[in-house]
Design a protein around this motif. Structure first.
Motif, PDB file in Angstrom:
ATOM      1  N   ARG A   1       5.638  49.321  45.260  1.00  0.00           N
ATOM      2  CA  ARG A   1       6.054  48.298  44.276  1.00  0.00           C
ATOM      3  C   ARG A   1       7.501  47.879  44.535  1.00  0.00           C
ATOM      4  O   ARG A   1       7.855  46.705  44.430  1.00  0.00           O
ATOM      5  N   ASN A   2       8.333  48.866  44.857  1.00  0.00           N
ATOM      6  CA  ASN A   2       9.725  48.567  45.171  1.00  0.00           C
ATOM      7  C   ASN A   2       9.805  47.667  46.404  1.00  0.00           C
ATOM      8  O   ASN A   2      10.555  46.685  46.428  1.00  0.00           O
TER       9      ASN A   2
ATOM     10  N   GLN B   1       7.474  45.719  47.510  1.00  0.00           N
ATOM     11  CA  GLN B   1       6.886  44.417  47.195  1.00  0.00           C
ATOM     12  C   GLN B   1       7.909  43.515  46.492  1.00  0.00           C
ATOM     13  O   GLN B   1       7.971  42.314  46.742  1.00  0.00           O
ATOM     14  N   LYS B   2       8.741  44.116  45.622  1.00  0.00           N
ATOM     15  CA  LYS B   2       9.791  43.330  44.955  1.00  0.00           C
ATOM     16  C   LYS B   2      10.733  42.714  45.981  1.00  0.00           C
ATOM     17  O   LYS B   2      11.199  41.587  45.822  1.00  0.00           O
ATOM     18  N   GLU B   3      11.047  43.481  47.022  1.00  0.00           N
ATOM     19  CA  GLU B   3      11.893  42.950  48.089  1.00  0.00           C
ATOM     20  C   GLU B   3      11.237  41.721  48.717  1.00  0.00           C
ATOM     21  O   GLU B   3      11.903  40.736  49.019  1.00  0.00           O
TER      22      GLU B   3
ATOM     23  N   PHE C   1       9.141  39.692  47.319  1.00  0.00           N
ATOM     24  CA  PHE C   1       9.267  38.568  46.382  1.00  0.00           C
ATOM     25  C   PHE C   1      10.634  37.911  46.528  1.00  0.00           C
ATOM     26  O   PHE C   1      10.761  36.682  46.505  1.00  0.00           O
ATOM     27  N   LYS C   2      11.665  38.729  46.658  1.00  0.00           N
ATOM     28  CA  LYS C   2      13.014  38.194  46.817  1.00  0.00           C
ATOM     29  C   LYS C   2      13.109  37.371  48.099  1.00  0.00           C
ATOM     30  O   LYS C   2      13.627  36.260  48.095  1.00  0.00           O
TER      31      LYS C   2
END
Ligand code: FE2
Length: 81
Positions: free
Chosen positions: A32-33, A35-37, A39-40
């Protein structure tokens, strides 16, 4: 940059698929961490492309971050462009 945007979107999707089947809580948190990257990265790529292409920016301004019917906003944006 368009290819990069595509790759970031693919990475987001791949993480989503892996998170959905991963049973280990810690592994899911790590993904999840990551994946957030992605998204950024996707957002930065998109913003770069929109700065280069004012017509795309105008269309997306009629669609993104607005409440209401997404399809209606899309059709209105298409008519205005
Ligand atoms: Fe990335």
């Amino acid at each position: 940059m368009i290819a990069s945007l595509t790759e970031e979107a693919e990475a987001i999707g791949w993480y989503e698929q892996r998170i959905a089947v991963e049973k280990d809580k810690s592994a899911r948190a790590i993904m999840r961490n990551a994946q957030k990257e992605e998204f950024k990265h996707f957002g930065m790529d998109l913003e770069f492309l929109l700065r280069q292409t004012p017509q795309w920016r105008a269309i997306l301004q009629d669609i993104l971050f607005k409440p209401g019917d997404i399809v209606e906003h899309g059709e209105e944006a298409e008519e205005e462009s």
